[in-house]
Motif scaffolding. Structure first.
Motif, PDB file in Angstrom:
ATOM      1  N   ASP A   1     -20.540 -16.486  15.022  1.00  0.00           N
ATOM      2  CA  ASP A   1     -19.975 -15.969  13.775  1.00  0.00           C
ATOM      3  C   ASP A   1     -18.705 -16.725  13.405  1.00  0.00           C
ATOM      4  OD1 ASP A   1     -22.035 -14.144  13.663  1.00  0.00           O
ATOM      5  OD2 ASP A   1     -20.832 -12.459  14.420  1.00  0.00           O
ATOM      6  N   ILE A   2     -17.881 -17.009  14.389  1.00  0.00           N
ATOM      7  CA  ILE A   2     -16.644 -17.758  14.137  1.00  0.00           C
ATOM      8  C   ILE A   2     -16.974 -19.162  13.634  1.00  0.00           C
ATOM      9  CG2 ILE A   2     -14.656 -18.846  15.277  1.00  0.00           C
ATOM     10  CD1 ILE A   2     -14.462 -16.327  17.019  1.00  0.00           C
ATOM     11  N   SER A   3     -17.972 -19.803  14.230  1.00  0.00           N
ATOM     12  CA  SER A   3     -18.378 -21.144  13.786  1.00  0.00           C
ATOM     13  C   SER A   3     -18.877 -21.107  12.340  1.00  0.00           C
ATOM     14  CB  SER A   3     -19.476 -21.695  14.690  1.00  0.00           C
ATOM     15  OG  SER A   3     -19.004 -21.875  15.988  1.00  0.00           O
ATOM     16  N   ASP A   4     -19.663 -20.090  12.004  1.00  0.00           N
ATOM     17  CA  ASP A   4     -20.154 -19.954  10.634  1.00  0.00           C
ATOM     18  C   ASP A   4     -18.994 -19.772   9.653  1.00  0.00           C
ATOM     19  OD1 ASP A   4     -22.740 -20.185  11.537  1.00  0.00           O
ATOM     20  OD2 ASP A   4     -23.142 -18.019  11.499  1.00  0.00           O
ATOM     21  N   LEU A   5     -18.040 -18.920  10.013  1.00  0.00           N
ATOM     22  CA  LEU A   5     -16.887 -18.694   9.138  1.00  0.00           C
ATOM     23  C   LEU A   5     -16.045 -19.964   8.994  1.00  0.00           C
ATOM     24  CD1 LEU A   5     -15.776 -15.121  10.240  1.00  0.00           C
ATOM     25  CD2 LEU A   5     -16.861 -15.777   8.101  1.00  0.00           C
ATOM     26  N   ASN A   6     -15.874 -20.690  10.083  1.00  0.00           N
ATOM     27  CA  ASN A   6     -15.108 -21.941  10.006  1.00  0.00           C
ATOM     28  C   ASN A   6     -15.794 -22.963   9.099  1.00  0.00           C
ATOM     29  OD1 ASN A   6     -12.945 -21.176  11.595  1.00  0.00           O
ATOM     30  ND2 ASN A   6     -13.874 -21.898  13.481  1.00  0.00           N
ATOM     31  N   SER A   7     -17.121 -23.030   9.165  1.00  0.00           N
ATOM     32  CA  SER A   7     -17.831 -23.971   8.295  1.00  0.00           C
ATOM     33  C   SER A   7     -17.707 -23.541   6.831  1.00  0.00           C
ATOM     34  CB  SER A   7     -19.295 -24.102   8.703  1.00  0.00           C
ATOM     35  OG  SER A   7     -19.994 -22.899   8.452  1.00  0.00           O
ATOM     36  N   LYS A   8     -17.760 -22.227   6.560  1.00  0.00           N
ATOM     37  CA  LYS A   8     -17.584 -21.742   5.182  1.00  0.00           C
ATOM     38  C   LYS A   8     -16.174 -22.039   4.677  1.00  0.00           C
ATOM     39  CE  LYS A   8     -21.027 -18.066   5.354  1.00  0.00           C
ATOM     40  NZ  LYS A   8     -21.269 -16.607   5.357  1.00  0.00           N
ATOM     41  N   ILE A   9     -15.193 -21.861   5.553  1.00  0.00           N
ATOM     42  CA  ILE A   9     -13.803 -22.171   5.179  1.00  0.00           C
ATOM     43  C   ILE A   9     -13.669 -23.657   4.858  1.00  0.00           C
ATOM     44  CG2 ILE A   9     -11.448 -22.351   6.084  1.00  0.00           C
ATOM     45  CD1 ILE A   9     -11.974 -19.711   7.565  1.00  0.00           C
ATOM     46  N   SER A  10     -14.282 -24.500   5.668  1.00  0.00           N
ATOM     47  CA  SER A  10     -14.221 -25.946   5.428  1.00  0.00           C
ATOM     48  C   SER A  10     -14.862 -26.307   4.092  1.00  0.00           C
ATOM     49  CB  SER A  10     -14.927 -26.706   6.552  1.00  0.00           C
ATOM     50  OG  SER A  10     -14.262 -26.518   7.765  1.00  0.00           O
ATOM     51  N   GLN A  11     -15.991 -25.669   3.792  1.00  0.00           N
ATOM     52  CA  GLN A  11     -16.657 -25.933   2.508  1.00  0.00           C
ATOM     53  C   GLN A  11     -15.772 -25.507   1.341  1.00  0.00           C
ATOM     54  OE1 GLN A  11     -20.363 -23.836   2.763  1.00  0.00           O
ATOM     55  NE2 GLN A  11     -21.341 -25.404   4.038  1.00  0.00           N
ATOM     56  N   GLN A  12     -15.143 -24.353   1.452  1.00  0.00           N
ATOM     57  CA  GLN A  12     -14.276 -23.872   0.380  1.00  0.00           C
ATOM     58  C   GLN A  12     -13.037 -24.756   0.228  1.00  0.00           C
ATOM     59  OE1 GLN A  12     -14.981 -21.545  -1.848  1.00  0.00           O
ATOM     60  NE2 GLN A  12     -16.949 -21.223  -0.843  1.00  0.00           N
ATOM     61  N   GLU A  13     -12.493 -25.236   1.356  1.00  0.00           N
ATOM     62  CA  GLU A  13     -11.349 -26.149   1.275  1.00  0.00           C
ATOM     63  C   GLU A  13     -11.751 -27.457   0.599  1.00  0.00           C
ATOM     64  OE1 GLU A  13      -9.997 -26.493   5.317  1.00  0.00           O
ATOM     65  OE2 GLU A  13      -8.656 -24.778   5.143  1.00  0.00           O
ATOM     66  N   THR A  14     -12.948 -27.938   0.885  1.00  0.00           N
ATOM     67  CA  THR A  14     -13.443 -29.153   0.252  1.00  0.00           C
ATOM     68  C   THR A  14     -13.587 -28.943  -1.253  1.00  0.00           C
ATOM     69  OG1 THR A  14     -14.628 -29.751   2.256  1.00  0.00           O
ATOM     70  CG2 THR A  14     -15.312 -30.849   0.241  1.00  0.00           C
ATOM     71  N   LYS A  15     -14.137 -27.784  -1.646  1.00  0.00           N
ATOM     72  CA  LYS A  15     -14.271 -27.478  -3.078  1.00  0.00           C
ATOM     73  C   LYS A  15     -12.900 -27.410  -3.745  1.00  0.00           C
ATOM     74  CE  LYS A  15     -18.618 -24.910  -2.991  1.00  0.00           C
ATOM     75  NZ  LYS A  15     -19.254 -23.596  -3.229  1.00  0.00           N
ATOM     76  N   LEU A  16     -11.950 -26.787  -3.070  1.00  0.00           N
ATOM     77  CA  LEU A  16     -10.596 -26.679  -3.618  1.00  0.00           C
ATOM     78  C   LEU A  16      -9.964 -28.057  -3.782  1.00  0.00           C
ATOM     79  CD1 LEU A  16      -8.158 -24.949  -4.460  1.00  0.00           C
ATOM     80  CD2 LEU A  16      -7.499 -24.904  -2.044  1.00  0.00           C
ATOM     81  N   ASN A  17     -10.106 -28.907  -2.778  1.00  0.00           N
ATOM     82  CA  ASN A  17      -9.544 -30.259  -2.867  1.00  0.00           C
ATOM     83  C   ASN A  17     -10.206 -31.064  -3.982  1.00  0.00           C
ATOM     84  OD1 ASN A  17      -7.736 -29.827  -0.787  1.00  0.00           O
ATOM     85  ND2 ASN A  17      -9.135 -30.591   0.783  1.00  0.00           N
ATOM     86  N   ASN A  18     -11.520 -30.897  -4.125  1.00  0.00           N
ATOM     87  CA  ASN A  18     -12.218 -31.585  -5.217  1.00  0.00           C
ATOM     88  C   ASN A  18     -11.728 -31.094  -6.572  1.00  0.00           C
ATOM     89  OD1 ASN A  18     -13.717 -33.083  -3.411  1.00  0.00           O
ATOM     90  ND2 ASN A  18     -15.514 -31.751  -3.513  1.00  0.00           N
ATOM     91  N   ALA A  19     -11.518 -29.784  -6.706  1.00  0.00           N
ATOM     92  CA  ALA A  19     -11.018 -29.230  -7.970  1.00  0.00           C
ATOM     93  C   ALA A  19      -9.605 -29.744  -8.259  1.00  0.00           C
ATOM     94  CB  ALA A  19     -11.034 -27.712  -7.915  1.00  0.00           C
ATOM     95  N   LYS A  20      -8.764 -29.813  -7.259  1.00  0.00           N
ATOM     96  CA  LYS A  20      -7.406 -30.349  -7.456  1.00  0.00           C
ATOM     97  C   LYS A  20      -7.468 -31.811  -7.893  1.00  0.00           C
ATOM     98  CE  LYS A  20      -4.799 -27.426  -4.268  1.00  0.00           C
ATOM     99  NZ  LYS A  20      -4.014 -27.377  -3.020  1.00  0.00           N
ATOM    100  N   GLN A  21      -8.378 -32.568  -7.282  1.00  0.00           N
ATOM    101  CA  GLN A  21      -8.530 -33.976  -7.653  1.00  0.00           C
ATOM    102  C   GLN A  21      -8.979 -34.106  -9.102  1.00  0.00           C
ATOM    103  OE1 GLN A  21      -7.654 -36.578  -5.882  1.00  0.00           O
ATOM    104  NE2 GLN A  21      -8.299 -37.996  -7.479  1.00  0.00           N
ATOM    105  N   GLU A  22      -9.923 -33.253  -9.520  1.00  0.00           N
ATOM    106  CA  GLU A  22     -10.380 -33.303 -10.914  1.00  0.00           C
ATOM    107  C   GLU A  22      -9.254 -32.955 -11.873  1.00  0.00           C
ATOM    108  OE1 GLU A  22     -14.009 -31.253 -11.908  1.00  0.00           O
ATOM    109  OE2 GLU A  22     -14.840 -31.708  -9.926  1.00  0.00           O
ATOM    110  N   VAL A  23      -8.440 -31.946 -11.525  1.00  0.00           N
ATOM    111  CA  VAL A  23      -7.304 -31.573 -12.372  1.00  0.00           C
ATOM    112  C   VAL A  23      -6.344 -32.742 -12.469  1.00  0.00           C
ATOM    113  CG1 VAL A  23      -5.245 -30.104 -12.472  1.00  0.00           C
ATOM    114  CG2 VAL A  23      -7.471 -29.094 -11.997  1.00  0.00           C
ATOM    115  N   ASN A  24      -6.079 -33.409 -11.357  1.00  0.00           N
ATOM    116  CA  ASN A  24      -5.175 -34.560 -11.379  1.00  0.00           C
ATOM    117  C   ASN A  24      -5.733 -35.689 -12.246  1.00  0.00           C
ATOM    118  OD1 ASN A  24      -3.224 -33.399  -9.767  1.00  0.00           O
ATOM    119  ND2 ASN A  24      -4.102 -34.198  -7.868  1.00  0.00           N
ATOM    120  N   GLU A  25      -7.039 -35.912 -12.160  1.00  0.00           N
ATOM    121  CA  GLU A  25      -7.644 -36.970 -12.964  1.00  0.00           C
ATOM    122  C   GLU A  25      -7.647 -36.607 -14.445  1.00  0.00           C
ATOM    123  OE1 GLU A  25     -11.516 -37.749 -11.363  1.00  0.00           O
ATOM    124  OE2 GLU A  25     -10.724 -38.507  -9.472  1.00  0.00           O
TER     125      GLU A  25
END
Length: 107
Positions: free
Chosen positions: A56-80
């Motif tokens: 369960d912890i591994s699943d949650l960590n992978s979901k957190i990583s995916q959400q962080e990636t989405k957030l970073n991509n959104a920040k990059q798009e805003v910057n662009e």
């Protein structure tokens, strides 16, 4: 010969006594066996539960990583999208004049 028979009788009596257990001894050994089996089952249950929690912890960590990636991509798009060159070009294409005082970067 009677001495031999007596020794053999004593030996047989000792062997018989060693082989048979009293009720208290049987209860004691029975409790030890039941306790050992209970502990073994408990350990197996705890280990399987531990593995489930780790999964369960591994699943949650992978979901957190995916959400962080989405957030970073959104920040990059805003910057662009908010680059000064791009905004000035869009304003010029729309026929607007370039006034540096009116351009601000929003975070």
């Amino acid at each position: 010969m009677s001495n031999e028979k007596r020794t053999q009788a004593v030996s047989n009596a000792l062997q018989k006594r060693i082989r048979t257990f009293s009720r208290i001894e049987k209860a004691f050994y029975g409790v030890i066996i039941v306790t050992a089996i209970t502990m073994a089952i408990s350990i197996i249950f705890i280990q399987s539960r531990n593995l489930q929690v780790q999964q369960d912890i591994s699943d949650l960590n992978s979901k957190i990583s995916q959400q962080e990636t989405k957030l970073n991509n959104a920040k990059q798009e805003v910057n662009e999208l908010s680059r000064r060159d791009r905004i000035v070009k869009i304003a010029q294409d729309a026929g607007l004049s370039n006034q540096n005082d009116n351009i601000q970067k929003v975070e």
